[in-house]
Design a protein around this motif. Structure first.
Motif, PDB file in Angstrom:
ATOM      1  N   PRO A  56     -23.036   3.406 -18.302  1.00 17.21           N
ATOM      2  CA  PRO A  56     -24.227   2.783 -17.703  1.00 17.21           C
ATOM      3  C   PRO A  56     -24.290   1.303 -18.057  1.00 17.21           C
ATOM      4  CG  PRO A  56     -24.785   4.842 -18.825  1.00 17.21           C
ATOM      5  CD  PRO A  56     -23.375   4.531 -19.202  1.00 17.21           C
ATOM      6  N   GLU A  57     -24.834   0.515 -17.161  1.00 12.52           N
ATOM      7  CA  GLU A  57     -24.950  -0.919 -17.402  1.00 12.52           C
ATOM      8  C   GLU A  57     -25.805  -1.206 -18.631  1.00 12.52           C
ATOM      9  OE1 GLU A  57     -23.466  -3.526 -16.058  1.00 12.52           O
ATOM     10  OE2 GLU A  57     -22.259  -2.185 -14.821  1.00 12.52           O
ATOM     11  N   THR A  58     -26.662  -0.267 -18.966  1.00 14.29           N
ATOM     12  CA  THR A  58     -27.535  -0.472 -20.133  1.00 14.29           C
ATOM     13  C   THR A  58     -26.819  -0.224 -21.458  1.00 14.29           C
ATOM     14  OG1 THR A  58     -28.289   1.814 -19.878  1.00 14.29           O
ATOM     15  CG2 THR A  58     -29.644   0.083 -18.871  1.00 14.29           C
ATOM     16  N   THR A  59     -25.631   0.368 -21.410  1.00 11.04           N
ATOM     17  CA  THR A  59     -24.876   0.625 -22.639  1.00 11.04           C
ATOM     18  C   THR A  59     -24.131  -0.636 -23.060  1.00 11.04           C
ATOM     19  OG1 THR A  59     -24.577   2.959 -22.091  1.00 11.04           O
ATOM     20  CG2 THR A  59     -23.090   2.024 -23.739  1.00 11.04           C
ATOM     21  N   ARG A  60     -24.426  -1.095 -24.241  1.00  9.90           N
ATOM     22  CA  ARG A  60     -23.746  -2.275 -24.784  1.00  9.90           C
ATOM     23  C   ARG A  60     -22.336  -1.888 -25.207  1.00  9.90           C
ATOM     24  NH1 ARG A  60     -24.957  -4.861 -30.712  1.00  9.90           N
ATOM     25  NH2 ARG A  60     -23.806  -6.811 -30.500  1.00  9.90           N
ATOM     26  N   ILE A  61     -21.355  -2.750 -24.931  1.00  9.35           N
ATOM     27  CA  ILE A  61     -19.981  -2.515 -25.365  1.00  9.35           C
ATOM     28  C   ILE A  61     -19.663  -3.495 -26.487  1.00  9.35           C
ATOM     29  CG2 ILE A  61     -17.555  -2.459 -24.710  1.00  9.35           C
ATOM     30  CD1 ILE A  61     -18.489  -1.893 -21.838  1.00  9.35           C
ATOM     31  N   ARG A  62     -19.269  -2.944 -27.603  1.00 12.56           N
ATOM     32  CA  ARG A  62     -18.965  -3.766 -28.775  1.00 12.56           C
ATOM     33  C   ARG A  62     -17.461  -3.665 -29.065  1.00 12.56           C
ATOM     34  NH1 ARG A  62     -22.730  -3.519 -34.195  1.00 12.56           N
ATOM     35  NH2 ARG A  62     -22.327  -5.642 -34.879  1.00 12.56           N
ATOM     36  N   VAL A  63     -16.792  -4.794 -29.136  1.00 12.44           N
ATOM     37  CA  VAL A  63     -15.348  -4.839 -29.341  1.00 12.44           C
ATOM     38  C   VAL A  63     -15.047  -5.241 -30.772  1.00 12.44           C
ATOM     39  CG1 VAL A  63     -13.163  -5.838 -28.576  1.00 12.44           C
ATOM     40  CG2 VAL A  63     -14.989  -5.418 -26.914  1.00 12.44           C
ATOM     41  N   TRP A  64     -14.224  -4.438 -31.432  1.00 11.24           N
ATOM     42  CA  TRP A  64     -13.860  -4.678 -32.826  1.00 11.24           C
ATOM     43  C   TRP A  64     -12.390  -5.087 -32.884  1.00 11.24           C
ATOM     44  CZ3 TRP A  64     -17.755  -4.111 -36.433  1.00 11.24           C
ATOM     45  CH2 TRP A  64     -18.907  -3.437 -35.998  1.00 11.24           C
ATOM     46  N   ASP A  65     -12.124  -6.183 -33.589  1.00 10.15           N
ATOM     47  CA  ASP A  65     -10.767  -6.718 -33.697  1.00 10.15           C
ATOM     48  C   ASP A  65     -10.122  -6.203 -34.979  1.00 10.15           C
ATOM     49  OD1 ASP A  65      -8.470  -8.163 -33.416  1.00 10.15           O
ATOM     50  OD2 ASP A  65      -9.428 -10.133 -33.335  1.00 10.15           O
ATOM     51  N   SER A  66      -9.204  -5.270 -34.831  1.00  5.22           N
ATOM     52  CA  SER A  66      -8.497  -4.698 -35.975  1.00  5.22           C
ATOM     53  C   SER A  66      -7.572  -5.755 -36.572  1.00  5.22           C
ATOM     54  CB  SER A  66      -7.685  -3.484 -35.511  1.00  5.22           C
ATOM     55  OG  SER A  66      -7.092  -2.821 -36.595  1.00  5.22           O
ATOM     56  N   THR A  67      -7.488  -5.783 -37.901  1.00  2.00           N
ATOM     57  CA  THR A  67      -6.671  -6.784 -38.583  1.00  2.00           C
ATOM     58  C   THR A  67      -5.829  -6.112 -39.662  1.00  2.00           C
ATOM     59  OG1 THR A  67      -8.262  -7.253 -40.350  1.00  2.00           O
ATOM     60  CG2 THR A  67      -8.540  -8.458 -38.264  1.00  2.00           C
ATOM     61  N   ALA A  68      -5.032  -6.913 -40.349  1.00  2.00           N
ATOM     62  CA  ALA A  68      -4.241  -6.381 -41.458  1.00  2.00           C
ATOM     63  C   ALA A  68      -5.142  -5.936 -42.601  1.00  2.00           C
ATOM     64  CB  ALA A  68      -3.257  -7.448 -41.951  1.00  2.00           C
ATOM     65  N   GLU A  69      -6.365  -6.474 -42.662  1.00  2.00           N
ATOM     66  CA  GLU A  69      -7.281  -6.128 -43.744  1.00  2.00           C
ATOM     67  C   GLU A  69      -8.161  -4.918 -43.413  1.00  2.00           C
ATOM     68  OE1 GLU A  69      -7.000  -9.449 -42.685  1.00  2.00           O
ATOM     69  OE2 GLU A  69      -5.565  -9.752 -44.310  1.00  2.00           O
ATOM     70  N   ILE A  70      -8.582  -4.794 -42.159  1.00  2.00           N
ATOM     71  CA  ILE A  70      -9.516  -3.733 -41.778  1.00  2.00           C
ATOM     72  C   ILE A  70      -9.056  -3.076 -40.487  1.00  2.00           C
ATOM     73  CG2 ILE A  70     -11.896  -3.183 -41.110  1.00  2.00           C
ATOM     74  CD1 ILE A  70     -12.837  -5.568 -42.709  1.00  2.00           C
ATOM     75  N   ARG A  71      -9.071  -1.737 -40.508  1.00  2.00           N
ATOM     76  CA  ARG A  71      -8.765  -0.968 -39.305  1.00  2.00           C
ATOM     77  C   ARG A  71      -9.935  -0.050 -38.985  1.00  2.00           C
ATOM     78  NH1 ARG A  71      -4.158  -2.409 -41.684  1.00  2.00           N
ATOM     79  NH2 ARG A  71      -2.356  -2.874 -40.380  1.00  2.00           N
TER      80      ARG A  71
END
Length: 205
Positions: free
Chosen positions: A150-165
């Motif tokens: 739904p357009e009302t659902t926010r999409i959050r993008v997480w950038d995986s790194t060598a420090e955090i997955r």
């Protein structure tokens, strides 16, 4: 982390596969790589420490609110308590999908990925197209995977790194009340734990 696809990867993936195979051939001919050892490593991560581990973690979070709370607070420790540890999984963060927010994981620089819970990364996860467009137009990326939100659902993008997955905990499907952890785990797909897919419906398992 960013608050922000069609797949047109085939040529890139073919080129990538060709380069990997050429490199493996050269190293094998020089006696620097044992193909049997490479096959054993791939088998381990595809079949023994692959997405089924992550599915077990998600199923426990769905079934056990106390475990879900622990997973939110300290995913590394909670996952380790189930015996899933190792290289590429030393620093884990779990992000939970809700009707209001959907999480998507990408590694914008290379292909950082939580091997102990998801196994080897799929080819599309490493493709330049996915790595670039997941940040710029995540809703289109998800549509390319068949996920329409739904357009009302926010999409959050997480950038995986060598420090955090990251491990995405998808929403528990409706109609799963009374299912045990093994049955719940069968609903969890690899893509749903990246955020690029959804769990199976119970009738489809």
């Amino acid at each position: 982390m960013h608050d922000h696809h069609d797949h047109d990867h085939d040529n890139e993936l073919d080129d990538m596969t060709a380069r990997v195979r050429a490199l493996e051939t050269v190293l094998t001919e020089k006696g620097l790589v044992d193909p049997a050892a490479v096959d054993a490593i791939i088998d381990t991560y595809e079949h023994r420490v692959g997405p089924r581990n992550g599915a077990a973690v998600v199923a426990r979070a769905w079934a056990d609110p106390a475990f879900a709370d622990w997973l939110r607070r300290d995913a590394t420790a909670a996952i380790a308590s189930m015996g899933f540890t190792g290289r590429q999984g030393e620093h884990m963060v779990a992000v939970f999908n809700t009707p209001e927010e959907h999480n998507l994981v990408v590694c914008t620089l290379c292909s950082c990925y939580p091997w102990p819970v998801l196994g080897l990364p799929p080819a599309w996860y490493k493709a330049p197209d996915y790595r670039a467009r997941a940040v710029r137009e995540p809703r289109a990326v998800l549509a390319g995977f068949g996920v329409t939100l739904p357009e009302t659902t926010r999409i959050r993008v997480w950038d995986s790194t060598a420090e955090i997955r990251y491990l995405v905990v998808p929403e528990r499907p409706a109609g799963t009340e009374g299912m045990d952890e093994a049955a719940l785990a069968a609903l969890v797909t690899r893509d749903s734990m990246i955020g690029a897919g959804l769990p199976r419906a119970p009738e489809a398992a």
